[in-house]
Design a protein around this motif. Structure first.
Motif, mmCIF file in Angstrom:
data_model
loop_
_atom_site.group_PDB
_atom_site.id
_atom_site.type_symbol
_atom_site.label_atom_id
_atom_site.label_comp_id
_atom_site.label_asym_id
_atom_site.label_seq_id
_atom_site.Cartn_x
_atom_site.Cartn_y
_atom_site.Cartn_z
ATOM 1 N N PRO A 12 0.845 -1.049 0.099
ATOM 2 C CA PRO A 12 0.046 0.019 -0.063
ATOM 3 C C PRO A 12 1.111 1.498 0.031
ATOM 4 O O PRO A 12 1.912 1.221 0.736
ATOM 5 N N VAL A 13 0.439 2.142 -0.678
ATOM 6 C CA VAL A 13 1.347 3.291 -0.751
ATOM 7 C C VAL A 13 0.307 4.814 -0.880
ATOM 8 O O VAL A 13 -0.800 4.697 -1.217
ATOM 9 N N CYS A 14 0.770 5.556 0.066
ATOM 10 C CA CYS A 14 0.086 6.824 0.004
ATOM 11 C C CYS A 14 0.451 7.770 1.002
ATOM 12 O O CYS A 14 1.046 7.369 2.053
ATOM 13 N N SER B 104 4.906 14.479 0.986
ATOM 14 C CA SER B 104 4.921 14.067 2.316
ATOM 15 C C SER B 104 4.954 14.970 3.385
ATOM 16 O O SER B 104 4.564 14.728 4.446
ATOM 17 N N ARG B 281 4.475 5.492 -9.225
ATOM 18 C CA ARG B 281 3.604 5.328 -7.802
ATOM 19 C C ARG B 281 2.961 4.058 -7.583
ATOM 20 O O ARG B 281 2.039 3.737 -8.494
ATOM 21 N N GLY B 282 3.117 3.212 -6.577
ATOM 22 C CA GLY B 282 2.179 2.135 -6.402
ATOM 23 C C GLY B 282 2.659 0.882 -7.206
ATOM 24 O O GLY B 282 2.094 0.054 -6.828
ATOM 25 N N LYS B 314 10.219 7.665 1.091
ATOM 26 C CA LYS B 314 9.472 6.499 1.400
ATOM 27 C C LYS B 314 8.075 6.619 1.890
ATOM 28 O O LYS B 314 7.553 7.525 2.662
ATOM 29 N N GLU B 315 7.073 5.970 1.190
ATOM 30 C CA GLU B 315 5.645 6.310 1.241
ATOM 31 C C GLU B 315 5.086 5.487 2.445
ATOM 32 O O GLU B 315 5.244 4.248 2.607
ATOM 33 N N PRO B 316 4.077 6.027 3.260
ATOM 34 C CA PRO B 316 3.656 5.336 4.553
ATOM 35 C C PRO B 316 2.584 4.680 3.958
ATOM 36 O O PRO B 316 2.108 4.873 2.655
ATOM 37 N N GLU B 317 2.075 3.755 4.754
ATOM 38 C CA GLU B 317 1.017 2.598 4.174
ATOM 39 C C GLU B 317 -0.079 3.175 4.630
ATOM 40 O O GLU B 317 -0.579 3.042 5.801
ATOM 41 N N ILE B 318 -1.191 3.542 3.718
ATOM 42 C CA ILE B 318 -2.487 3.722 4.263
ATOM 43 C C ILE B 318 -3.245 3.013 3.052
ATOM 44 O O ILE B 318 -4.186 2.372 3.589
ATOM 45 N N CYS B 319 -3.303 3.522 1.793
ATOM 46 C CA CYS B 319 -4.311 3.031 0.870
ATOM 47 C C CYS B 319 -3.855 1.794 -0.130
ATOM 48 O O CYS B 319 -2.475 1.566 -0.085
ATOM 49 N N ILE B 320 -4.557 1.405 -0.840
ATOM 50 C CA ILE B 320 -4.264 0.287 -1.703
ATOM 51 C C ILE B 320 -4.119 0.913 -3.126
ATOM 52 O O ILE B 320 -4.282 0.151 -3.901
ATOM 53 N N ALA B 321 -3.430 2.052 -3.422
ATOM 54 C CA ALA B 321 -3.355 2.812 -4.691
ATOM 55 C C ALA B 321 -2.675 1.772 -5.472
ATOM 56 O O ALA B 321 -3.045 1.905 -6.679
ATOM 57 N N GLY B 322 -1.451 1.237 -4.902
ATOM 58 C CA GLY B 322 -0.802 0.257 -5.867
ATOM 59 C C GLY B 322 -1.616 -0.713 -6.450
ATOM 60 O O GLY B 322 -1.261 -0.985 -7.765
ATOM 61 N N GLN B 323 -2.403 -1.444 -5.630
ATOM 62 C CA GLN B 323 -3.156 -2.499 -6.157
ATOM 63 C C GLN B 323 -3.990 -2.120 -7.195
ATOM 64 O O GLN B 323 -4.242 -2.723 -8.283
ATOM 65 N N LEU B 347 -6.761 10.183 0.209
ATOM 66 C CA LEU B 347 -5.644 9.746 0.682
ATOM 67 C C LEU B 347 -4.645 9.238 -0.112
ATOM 68 O O LEU B 347 -3.339 9.111 0.010
ATOM 69 N N GLY B 348 -4.961 8.981 -1.468
ATOM 70 C CA GLY B 348 -4.109 8.502 -2.417
ATOM 71 C C GLY B 348 -4.223 9.248 -3.745
ATOM 72 O O GLY B 348 -5.429 9.894 -3.943
#
Lengths: 356, 372
Positions: A12-14, B104, B281-282, B314-323, B347-348
């Motif tokens: 997850p990235v954001c 960030s 990104r992602g 480095k990106e913090p982990e919150i949403c599922i943008a990558g997927q 959030l993303g």
């Protein structure tokens, strides 16, 4: 080069969200969600009272021992350029306040105007603006009865800012407010959408876009009188200014706790406005109007009000565009020309062009 | 297609009767489930805006590709943009929807509110003009985009060079579609069985690059436009190929796209830029998926001029943008969708840009089932 399995799943990235709760940014003036949040966070926190909290563009106040009530409204006007096709900041200021008052069903009577002038503004420009204010005041049948002038140093204003306040009279028994829409009501728009926003955007000249679109800026009080005469049961009147039709209907849906369904094929938009919007990545349903009226009336009064509006200067292109429903309270949605359904949400913040 | 001045281009391709006919045709041809990916964010936007997903038979699943340039711009590049935009002598120019994307620390709105000179431009050439008009300022353009936008970015550099400007530079985050298709198809988790290729990208690049991809992975690739009937036409062509076990490159957007594309624009791209590795990104780094400035034009490279190359985030982990950007999940399968994450509180990146899949879902889709 072998490219198989090269995706490295970072998971997850954001970034964390930015709420813009500590600094004013342009989006706070958009008329959309950010404006609403700002009003709640700052102004309602300190100014809260029953009249203000009704959440209309006008205050509906009782006259002590009097006949009827007062409609009071105030507005600040900034626009660039200050003179644009179809109007100028002065006409905008008078119409804005006349219209806000009239949305309560009031008869507008008097307005006051404060001018913040930037050093260097040509007097001839100011005179042109004053003249157009007088002309439109005359058309609306109101008087400009008090004023104030301040000058700021060069670079601290944008030519001219005008703030106007208006007072109108609401006859006894007249109840027209944003929280009165009921399931079964019909929604009428007085004419084409997005004209003002596109006219002003094109007039700025930095898009290299030339159109013949004129701002629709106009005083709507006479049109409103026609509406009320034809449809005494009118529930809601509202002018879809900043944020456009979609944002304004969202406000009404929230105030009245109802759903609002529109029919895409019935919504009037000039071809030129549609094309310019698509080119720029905007949606005409979110673009500002300054001379359009949303009318929400019971079904029984629809025909009467449409035929009355069609005979007026500012309502000749009026159309029935939707209905109030009880499903999805607080939401606005639209049947598309293809028969599918989509949401029309409130505009988030500043309206931004898309990349491609 | 011959130009007919009486032909209404803004309505003809949204014709409900034509659209219904195409939907019927798709229903007639489909016998089993298929997963199609539309590459471009503009296509995702149109699909949701017109509710095309509501018209299609349940056998057809559309997954949304990584073709939103705002969404795939990596966080470190956004942080670099912000570091440059905050400098006092800089006028930072950007396409509009990049302003809302948070880095960030801040976003460009906040930088503007604090006195930073951030300007929205429609064309990179506008930024060159700003540089001409402000010789005592450094003017930087945030050159993001796919192959559609890259020629205009290249033109800005060539123009600045021709004018002898020394105060203009670009911060690049440019990406190419074919390497992303390789990456998606080569992933062990890939579900995509056919592509709707991005019509606008193909207007510039043609579709000659896709033949080896269709052959190698045995997937149909249909060049597809952006209006409702264009999209349905593309879907129909893809379904017909899938049902007949074919995997051709097919052009369903003939009024705009030729096999070789716009060769003058391609030459301009190649003159100024060269392939480079690029972080999406992602998704992660995809080799040769970017377009960076050639050594001849290094003077116009904002990363070098402002020494921001060291910024790594480095990106913090919150949403599922990558997927979502890889088409593995739908926006409404994200636990934050519509509740914690909305266009006014994104959030993303896919929720930020109007071309992002999450934003398209949020704006247009009513009553979606969510996982929360």
């Amino acid at each position: 080069m072998a490219q198989e399995n090269l995706i490295s799943f970072q998971g997850p990235v954001c970034p964390v969200p930015l709420q813009h709760k500590d600094t004013i940014v342009m989006g706070h003036g958009s008329g959309g969600k950010m404006t609403h949040d700002l009003i709640n966070l700052v102004f309602r926190k300190y100014f809260s009272n029953a009249i203000l909290d009704a959440g209309n563009d006008f205050a509906n106040v009782q006259i002590p021992d009097g006949n009827g009530r007062l409609s009071i409204s105030t507005d600040a006007h900034i626009v660039s350029p200050i003179i644009f096709p179809g109007g100028d900041i002065g006409k905008l200021a008078v119409c804005g306040t006349v219209n806000d008052m009239a949305m309560s069903g009031a008869v507008p009577l008097y307005i006051t105007a404060s001018f913040i002038l930037e050093e260097g503004l040509p007097i001839a420009t100011l005179e042109q603006i004053a003249q157009s204010m007088q002309e439109v005041a005359q058309e609306a049948g109101i008087q400009i009865v008090a004023g104030d002038t301040k000058v700021v140093e060069k670079g601290k204003g944008d030519g001219i800012f005008i703030s106007t306040t208006g007072i109108g009279w609401i006859p006894d028994g007249r109840e027209i407010r944003g929280d009165l829409a009921q399931p079964g009501d019909r929604i009428i728009i007085s004419g084409t959408l997005g004209d003002h926003g596109i006219a002003v955007l094109a007039a700025r000249g930095d898009l290299g876009l030339t159109t013949s679109v004129q701002s629709d800026v106009a005083p709507l009080n006479h049109l409103i009188q026609t509406v009320i005469n034809a449809a005494p049961q009118t529930h809601v009147l509202r002018d879809p200014t900043r944020g456009g039709l979609a944002t304004t209907l969202n406000e009404i849906a929230l105030q009245s706790k109802v759903g609002i369904q529109l029919f895409e094929e019935t919504i009037p938009v000039q071809n030129e406005v549609q094309s310019a919007s698509e080119l720029l990545g905007f949606d005409p349903l979110y673009i500002a109007n300054e001379g359009k009226l949303i009318v929400i009336v019971p079904e029984a009064e629809v025909e009467a009000v449409l035929s009355a509006m069609k005979n007026t200067k500012y309502g000749e292109n009026c159309c029935l565009i939707g209905e109030v429903v009880d499903k999805y309270p607080g939401r606005v949605f639209m049947k598309t020309t293809l028969g599918t359904t989509r949401i029309l949400d409130m505009m988030a913040g500043e309206m931004l062009p898309r990349i491609c | 297609m011959p130009m007919d001045k009486n032909f209404n281009y803004s309505k003809a391709f949204r014709d409900p009767v034509l659209a219904k006919g195409l939907v019927e045709e798709i229903k007639k041809n489909v016998t089993r489930t298929w997963v199609l990916m539309e590459i471009c964010g503009g296509q995702t936007h149109a699909i949701m805006q017109y509710g095309l997903d509501q018209l299609l038979p349940p056998e057809i699943e559309l997954v949304h590709g990584p073709g939103c340039p705002v969404c795939v711009t990596p966080l470190e590049q956004i942080d670099r943009a912000h570091a440059i935009a905050m400098q006092p002598n800089v006028i930072f120019c950007s396409f509009g929807d990049m302003l809302r994307v948070p880095g960030s620390q801040v976003d460009l709105f906040k930088i503007r509110a604090k006195g930073g000179q951030v300007r929205v431009v429609y064309s990179p050439l506008d930024a060159v003009q700003i540089a001409q008009e402000n010789p005592d300022k450094e003017v930087v353009f945030f050159a993001i985009g796919f192959e559609t936008t890259v020629p205009a970015n290249a033109a800005s550099v060539l123009q600045a060079k021709a004018l002898g400007l020394t105060n203009f530079s670009i911060l690049t985050s440019q990406v190419r579609v074919p390497p992303a298709m390789h990456a998606i198809l080569g992933s062990p988790e890939n579900r995509v069985q056919a592509f709707l290729a991005a019509g606008h990208v193909c207007t510039v690049m043609g579709y000659w690059e896709y033949f080896p991809i269709a052959q190698k992975y045995q997937v149909p690739i249909v060049v597809t436009g952006f209006e409702p009937t264009d999209l349905l036409q593309g879907i129909l062509a893809a379904v017909k190929q899938l049902e007949n076990n074919q995997f051709q490159v097919e052009n369903a957007y003939q009024r705009a796209v030729t096999e070789n594309g716009n060769t003058a624009a391609q030459k301009m791209i190649n003159k100024v830029f060269e392939p480079c590795h690029r972080n999406w990104r992602g998704i992660g780094t995809i080799p040769n998926s970017g377009l960076g400035l050639r050594a001849d034009y290094a003077l116009f490279d904002a990363e070098k001029r402002f020494s921001v190359e060291h910024i790594q985030t480095k990106e913090p982990e919150i949403c599922i943008a990558g997927q979502i950007l890889q088409g593995l999940k739908k926006p409404n399968q994200c636990p934050a969708f519509g509740s914690l994450c909305t266009p006014s509180n994104p959030l993303g990146a896919p929720m930020v840009s109007t071309e992002g899949a999450c934003s398209a879902y949020y704006r247009y889709a009513l009553n979606l089932e969510t996982t929360h």
